[in-house]
Design a protein around this motif. Structure first.
Motif, PDB file in Angstrom:
ATOM      1  N   THR A 226       1.139 -39.516  -9.912  1.00  0.00           N
ATOM      2  CA  THR A 226       0.615 -38.229 -10.438  1.00  0.00           C
ATOM      3  C   THR A 226       1.751 -37.327 -10.719  1.00  0.00           C
ATOM      4  O   THR A 226       2.211 -37.191 -11.984  1.00  0.00           O
ATOM      5  N   MET A 230       3.984 -36.623 -14.934  1.00  0.00           N
ATOM      6  CA  MET A 230       4.138 -35.431 -15.680  1.00  0.00           C
ATOM      7  C   MET A 230       4.951 -35.545 -16.885  1.00  0.00           C
ATOM      8  O   MET A 230       6.081 -36.307 -16.862  1.00  0.00           O
ATOM      9  N   ALA A 234       7.646 -30.609 -17.475  1.00  0.00           N
ATOM     10  CA  ALA A 234       7.109 -30.228 -16.038  1.00  0.00           C
ATOM     11  C   ALA A 234       7.304 -30.806 -14.859  1.00  0.00           C
ATOM     12  O   ALA A 234       8.022 -32.233 -15.018  1.00  0.00           O
ATOM     13  N   VAL A 236       6.155 -31.657 -10.608  1.00  0.00           N
ATOM     14  CA  VAL A 236       5.390 -31.173  -9.538  1.00  0.00           C
ATOM     15  C   VAL A 236       6.132 -30.930  -8.446  1.00  0.00           C
ATOM     16  O   VAL A 236       7.085 -31.795  -7.923  1.00  0.00           O
TER      17      VAL A 236
END
Length: 246
Positions: A226, A230, A234, A236
């Motif tokens: 995940t 991105m 962006a 995480v």
């Protein structure tokens, strides 16, 4: 991306130019192996491990991989492994190797503090430092597998939490230092069904081990995927993953 070459590393010449490169420490078992297996679908994997035979066995099971063998407690060995890998460009660096010791402060000798910090913090810092030029070239990503213990320290877990608090500080600093060039993500799993978890539960006197109560290593690999998925604009910063059953 063009294949990287380095004299003395036959694996480098065989890297698939169409696959981004991911180096994963602790990739011979547990969370690290699950991440290696997941990313091997579309990455060339450098399988990090301390045992050459176990590392070679994992390499043989992946579609595009090579060994990265080093004792992370030996920073000289880390330097040698990085040099021999010959990485001019690196897309992903996953720090998954780690040790976990339990015991109160009174019960924990200095040698255990030194060992835990050597693997969980110092090796992470040095390996990242050595590979920053390659990561910057690729505009790559660093992912640190931290822990819920990186936020909270419990009775008997002070040493492990201390290393994970330090790792969180390290990744927070690195994120700001490399902002706009290298993305940095800290992943904080709760209890995960691994060999390490079996050992920890046994040390705490819990003999009736039930792995279904804990997060699967493959689920942690999904969180890594995940973070890597991105869009370029962006990032995480942190991801926490916990068992549903608490």
């Amino acid at each position: 991306m063009s294949p990287e070459t380095y004299a003395g590393n036959d694996d480098a010449a065989q890297r698939d130019p169409n696959r981004p490169i991911a180096l994963i420490t602790g990739a011979t078992r547990g969370i690290g192996r699950a991440i290696a297996e997941d990313l091997s679908a579309d990455h060339h994997i450098l399988v990090g491990g301390t045992d050459a035979a176990r590392t070679a066995a994992v390499v043989a099971e992946l579609p595009s991989a090579e060994p990265f063998v080093a004792d992370l407690q030996d920073l000289g060995a880390v330097v040698t492994a990085v040099t021999e890998a010959g990485l001019d460009s690196l897309d992903v660096l996953v720090h998954s190797a780690g040790v976990a010791a339990t015991g109160t402060l009174e019960q924990t000798p200095a040698q255990e503090w030194q060992r835990s910090f050597a693997v969980n913090v110092f090796a992470v810092a040095e390996l990242t430092r050595l590979l920053l030029p390659a990561l910057r070239t690729a505009k790559g990503q660093v992912i640190a597998i931290n822990s819920g213990s990186g936020y909270v320290s419990r009775n008997g877990g002070g040493l492990y939490s201390a290393t994970k608090f330090a790792l969180r500080a390290l990744t927070d600093a690195l994120r700001e230092e490399e902002r706009g060039t290298v993305r940095v993500t800290s992943i904080h799993p709760g209890r995960v069904d691994t060999d390490m978890q079996v050992q920890l539960q046994s040390a705490m006197g819990n003999e009736d081990y039930d792995g279904s109560r804990y997060v699967a290593a493959e689920s942690v690999a999904v969180t890594v995927r995940t973070a890597l998925s991105m869009p370029a604009e962006a990032m995480v910063d942190e991801l926490a993953i916990r068992p549903v059953r608490g």
